[in-house]
Design a protein around this motif. Structure first.
Motif, PDB file in Angstrom:
ATOM      1  N   ASP A  37     105.083  42.838 -90.619  1.00  0.00           N
ATOM      2  CA  ASP A  37     105.388  42.514 -92.013  1.00  0.00           C
ATOM      3  C   ASP A  37     104.174  41.913 -92.709  1.00  0.00           C
ATOM      4  OD1 ASP A  37     107.938  43.425 -91.615  1.00  0.00           O
ATOM      5  OD2 ASP A  37     108.861  41.428 -91.441  1.00  0.00           O
ATOM      6  N   GLU A  38     103.403  41.112 -91.985  1.00  0.00           N
ATOM      7  CA  GLU A  38     102.202  40.528 -92.578  1.00  0.00           C
ATOM      8  C   GLU A  38     101.201  41.617 -92.957  1.00  0.00           C
ATOM      9  OE1 GLU A  38     101.646  36.166 -90.618  1.00  0.00           O
ATOM     10  OE2 GLU A  38     101.344  37.861 -89.272  1.00  0.00           O
ATOM     11  N   VAL A  39     101.028  42.585 -92.054  1.00  0.00           N
ATOM     12  CA  VAL A  39     100.084  43.673 -92.324  1.00  0.00           C
ATOM     13  C   VAL A  39     100.536  44.480 -93.536  1.00  0.00           C
ATOM     14  CG1 VAL A  39      99.117  45.822 -91.416  1.00  0.00           C
ATOM     15  CG2 VAL A  39      99.267  43.805 -89.950  1.00  0.00           C
ATOM     16  N   ALA A  40     101.836  44.799 -93.604  1.00  0.00           N
ATOM     17  CA  ALA A  40     102.363  45.564 -94.735  1.00  0.00           C
ATOM     18  C   ALA A  40     102.147  44.802 -96.039  1.00  0.00           C
ATOM     19  CB  ALA A  40     103.846  45.867 -94.519  1.00  0.00           C
ATOM     20  N   PHE A  41     102.360  43.498 -96.011  1.00  0.00           N
ATOM     21  CA  PHE A  41     102.163  42.668 -97.200  1.00  0.00           C
ATOM     22  C   PHE A  41     100.705  42.675 -97.627  1.00  0.00           C
ATOM     23  CE2 PHE A  41     101.207  38.644 -99.256  1.00  0.00           C
ATOM     24  CZ  PHE A  41     102.209  38.536-100.201  1.00  0.00           C
ATOM     25  N   LEU A  42      99.794  42.464 -96.683  1.00  0.00           N
ATOM     26  CA  LEU A  42      98.376  42.422 -96.999  1.00  0.00           C
ATOM     27  C   LEU A  42      97.862  43.763 -97.506  1.00  0.00           C
ATOM     28  CD1 LEU A  42      97.267  40.289 -93.931  1.00  0.00           C
ATOM     29  CD2 LEU A  42      97.130  39.569 -96.329  1.00  0.00           C
ATOM     30  N   ARG A  44      99.340  45.809 -99.331  1.00  0.00           N
ATOM     31  CA  ARG A  44      99.710  45.976-100.745  1.00  0.00           C
ATOM     32  C   ARG A  44      98.580  45.523-101.659  1.00  0.00           C
ATOM     33  NH1 ARG A  44     105.085  42.673-100.830  1.00  0.00           N
ATOM     34  NH2 ARG A  44     104.388  42.357-102.991  1.00  0.00           N
ATOM     35  N   TYR A  45      97.825  44.533-101.211  1.00  0.00           N
ATOM     36  CA  TYR A  45      96.757  43.970-102.032  1.00  0.00           C
ATOM     37  C   TYR A  45      95.372  44.483-101.646  1.00  0.00           C
ATOM     38  CZ  TYR A  45     100.286  40.637-103.591  1.00  0.00           C
ATOM     39  OH  TYR A  45     101.412  40.073-104.124  1.00  0.00           O
ATOM     40  N   PHE A  46      95.172  44.745-100.349  1.00  0.00           N
ATOM     41  CA  PHE A  46      93.819  44.998 -99.873  1.00  0.00           C
ATOM     42  C   PHE A  46      93.640  46.340 -99.167  1.00  0.00           C
ATOM     43  CE2 PHE A  46      94.818  40.394 -99.380  1.00  0.00           C
ATOM     44  CZ  PHE A  46      94.126  39.948-100.500  1.00  0.00           C
ATOM     45  N   LEU A  49      90.830  48.811-100.375  1.00  0.00           N
ATOM     46  CA  LEU A  49      89.392  48.601-100.222  1.00  0.00           C
ATOM     47  C   LEU A  49      88.795  49.727 -99.382  1.00  0.00           C
ATOM     48  CD1 LEU A  49      89.148  44.735 -99.632  1.00  0.00           C
ATOM     49  CD2 LEU A  49      88.810  46.016-101.745  1.00  0.00           C
ATOM     50  N   LYS A  50      87.494  49.882 -99.471  1.00  0.00           N
ATOM     51  CA  LYS A  50      86.825  51.046 -98.888  1.00  0.00           C
ATOM     52  C   LYS A  50      87.122  51.231 -97.403  1.00  0.00           C
ATOM     53  CE  LYS A  50      82.291  53.315 -98.779  1.00  0.00           C
ATOM     54  NZ  LYS A  50      80.865  53.180 -99.173  1.00  0.00           N
ATOM     55  N   SER A  51      87.188  50.142 -96.653  1.00  0.00           N
ATOM     56  CA  SER A  51      87.429  50.240 -95.207  1.00  0.00           C
ATOM     57  C   SER A  51      88.877  50.523 -94.873  1.00  0.00           C
ATOM     58  CB  SER A  51      87.015  48.939 -94.514  1.00  0.00           C
ATOM     59  OG  SER A  51      87.933  47.898 -94.825  1.00  0.00           O
ATOM     60  N   GLY A  52      89.781  50.327 -95.863  1.00  0.00           N
ATOM     61  CA  GLY A  52      91.202  50.355 -95.559  1.00  0.00           C
ATOM     62  C   GLY A  52      91.600  49.082 -94.837  1.00  0.00           C
ATOM     63  N   GLY A  53      92.896  48.865 -94.667  1.00  0.00           N
ATOM     64  CA  GLY A  53      93.363  47.695 -93.932  1.00  0.00           C
ATOM     65  C   GLY A  53      93.246  47.920 -92.435  1.00  0.00           C
ATOM     66  N   ASN A  54      92.607  46.992 -91.744  1.00  0.00           N
ATOM     67  CA  ASN A  54      92.411  47.089 -90.299  1.00  0.00           C
ATOM     68  C   ASN A  54      93.044  45.876 -89.641  1.00  0.00           C
ATOM     69  OD1 ASN A  54      90.089  49.365 -89.958  1.00  0.00           O
ATOM     70  ND2 ASN A  54      89.809  48.207 -91.849  1.00  0.00           N
ATOM     71  N   GLY A 259      95.753  50.775 -90.963  1.00  0.00           N
ATOM     72  CA  GLY A 259      96.801  51.346 -91.799  1.00  0.00           C
ATOM     73  C   GLY A 259      97.994  51.655 -90.914  1.00  0.00           C
ATOM     74  N   ASP A 260      98.424  52.922 -90.915  1.00  0.00           N
ATOM     75  CA  ASP A 260      99.514  53.343 -90.047  1.00  0.00           C
ATOM     76  C   ASP A 260      99.013  54.008 -88.787  1.00  0.00           C
ATOM     77  OD1 ASP A 260     101.531  54.266 -92.868  1.00  0.00           O
ATOM     78  OD2 ASP A 260     101.467  52.411 -91.718  1.00  0.00           O
ATOM     79  N   ARG A 261      97.688  53.988 -88.577  1.00  0.00           N
ATOM     80  CA  ARG A 261      97.119  54.637 -87.410  1.00  0.00           C
ATOM     81  C   ARG A 261      96.572  53.574 -86.479  1.00  0.00           C
ATOM     82  NH1 ARG A 261      96.324  59.980 -88.749  1.00  0.00           N
ATOM     83  NH2 ARG A 261      94.673  60.339 -87.261  1.00  0.00           N
ATOM     84  N   ALA A 262      96.617  53.854 -85.170  1.00  0.00           N
ATOM     85  CA  ALA A 262      96.210  52.842 -84.205  1.00  0.00           C
ATOM     86  C   ALA A 262      95.282  53.437 -83.178  1.00  0.00           C
ATOM     87  CB  ALA A 262      97.445  52.264 -83.508  1.00  0.00           C
ATOM     88  N   GLU A 263      94.439  52.566 -82.636  1.00  0.00           N
ATOM     89  CA  GLU A 263      93.553  52.948 -81.551  1.00  0.00           C
ATOM     90  C   GLU A 263      93.703  51.924 -80.445  1.00  0.00           C
ATOM     91  OE1 GLU A 263      90.014  54.885 -84.292  1.00  0.00           O
ATOM     92  OE2 GLU A 263      89.678  53.075 -83.116  1.00  0.00           O
ATOM     93  N   ILE A 264      93.745  52.375 -79.206  1.00  0.00           N
ATOM     94  CA  ILE A 264      93.829  51.468 -78.075  1.00  0.00           C
ATOM     95  C   ILE A 264      92.676  51.757 -77.146  1.00  0.00           C
ATOM     96  CG2 ILE A 264      95.224  50.666 -76.145  1.00  0.00           C
ATOM     97  CD1 ILE A 264      97.659  51.518 -77.578  1.00  0.00           C
ATOM     98  N   GLY A 265      91.882  50.719 -76.886  1.00  0.00           N
ATOM     99  CA  GLY A 265      90.765  50.880 -75.959  1.00  0.00           C
ATOM    100  C   GLY A 265      89.866  52.015 -76.386  1.00  0.00           C
ATOM    101  N   GLU A 266      89.603  52.941 -75.447  1.00  0.00           N
ATOM    102  CA  GLU A 266      88.659  54.020 -75.692  1.00  0.00           C
ATOM    103  C   GLU A 266      89.357  55.356 -75.956  1.00  0.00           C
ATOM    104  OE1 GLU A 266      85.787  51.400 -75.632  1.00  0.00           O
ATOM    105  OE2 GLU A 266      85.451  53.533 -75.970  1.00  0.00           O
ATOM    106  N   LEU A 267      90.675  55.321 -76.205  1.00  0.00           N
ATOM    107  CA  LEU A 267      91.393  56.566 -76.447  1.00  0.00           C
ATOM    108  C   LEU A 267      90.834  57.274 -77.669  1.00  0.00           C
ATOM    109  CD1 LEU A 267      95.081  55.499 -75.775  1.00  0.00           C
ATOM    110  CD2 LEU A 267      93.597  56.847 -74.308  1.00  0.00           C
TER     111      LEU A 267
END
Length: 292
Positions: A37-42, A44-46, A49-54, A259-267
């Protein structure tokens, strides 16, 4: 804050939100009951930005209470800056007693006494401190010196005692990393603590500063290095007192959410983060390995 910045024609360059694991996640107001929920809230505002939310959750699965949460978004590479953040639990009872307004012998303390008696004033003596005490116990302070800013918050009650320390804007070459951490630990003598060093710009020198830590009576139970957008680096370590430290070296894990995409380790393949993988009560995180 964003409205005030806009009034001054100050464009948003970057934002960072970070925290440890809440002791009582269910007691938090929305959107802080879970990191999703915190990520979704943030976002909305950020998120634009060029990097997207990470966003990242970093820690050892064997220690669910020791996880570091960080959200970062940037429009362009930041100016050189180093931030050190510490979360401490299981504070020594004698050290924690300093932060009660009325002691067992009836003495009443004010914030300035707490600052001096605890040793907080000696962490970075040059800093100008604005401190606060709370009824019946608790403490916080903000401090500045030149471009450097520091803050401390203390909850001293036995059974769920906690202290946090943060400093940013300091010159790493002016402070020995281990010495600074030890000064903070002397104020609280926690049974467990974590330290996160975030570095932007001047990274080669700062990376060495933020990595090597000999914490005397503590053993490192987990260490993770995480690259951040625009050349940033996060170094996260958690420690326990040596008599409680687990044998061996637990495997460090990192969950990174972009964003809605994730990376784990070296995958190499992008992953989807499913909302139903979040356990609100324990704030455990799992990422199901599903191709986007």
């Amino acid at each position: 804050m964003l409205e005030l910045a806009e009034e001054l024609s100050l464009p948003l360059a970057a934002v960072k939100y970070s925290r440890g694991t809440f002791i009582f996640p269910d007691a938090q107001p929305s959107p802080h009951k879970n990191f999703a929920d915190e990520v979704a809230f943030l976002n909305r505002y950020f998120g634009g930005l060029k990097s997207g939310g990470n966003a990242y959750v970093i820690g050892d699965p064997a220690k669910p209470g020791q996880k570091w949460h960080i959200y970062y978004a940037t429009e362009h590479p930041e100016e050189p800056v180093v931030t050190l953040e510490m979360c401490m639990t299981g504070l020594d009872k004698k050290k924690a007693s300093v932060f009660f307004k009325t002691s067992a012998d009836g003495h009443t303390s004010c914030a300035k006494e707490m600052t001096k008696l605890s040793g907080i004033s000696d962490i970075i003596p040059e800093m100008e401190i604005c401190d606060f005490d709370f009824e019946p116990c608790g403490y916080s302070m903000n401090a500045i010196h030149g471009p450097a800013f520091s803050t401390i918050h203390v909850t001293p009650e036995d059974g769920f005692s906690y202290a946090s320390y943060e400093v940013m804007g300091l010159n790493p070459s002016s402070f020995a990393y281990g010495d600074l951490v030890k000064r903070v630990l002397r104020c609280f003598n926690p049974s467990e603590f974590s330290v996160a060093v975030t570095i932007f710009g001047g990274r080669d020198n700062a990376k060495t500063w933020g990595k090597k830590l000999d914490a005397d009576a503590y053993a490192c139970s987990n260490m993770v290095e995480q690259e951040l957008p625009s050349g940033g680096l996060l170094i996260y370590q958690s420690f326990t007192t040596t008599d409680e430290a687990a044998t061996g070296s637990p495997r460090s894990v990192l969950h990174g959410f972009v964003g809605d995409r994730a990376e784990i380790g070296e995958l190499d393949a992008p992953l989807c983060w499913e909302a139903d993988a979040v356990d609100d009560e324990t704030e455990e995180r799992e990422v199901k390995k599903m191709k986007c």
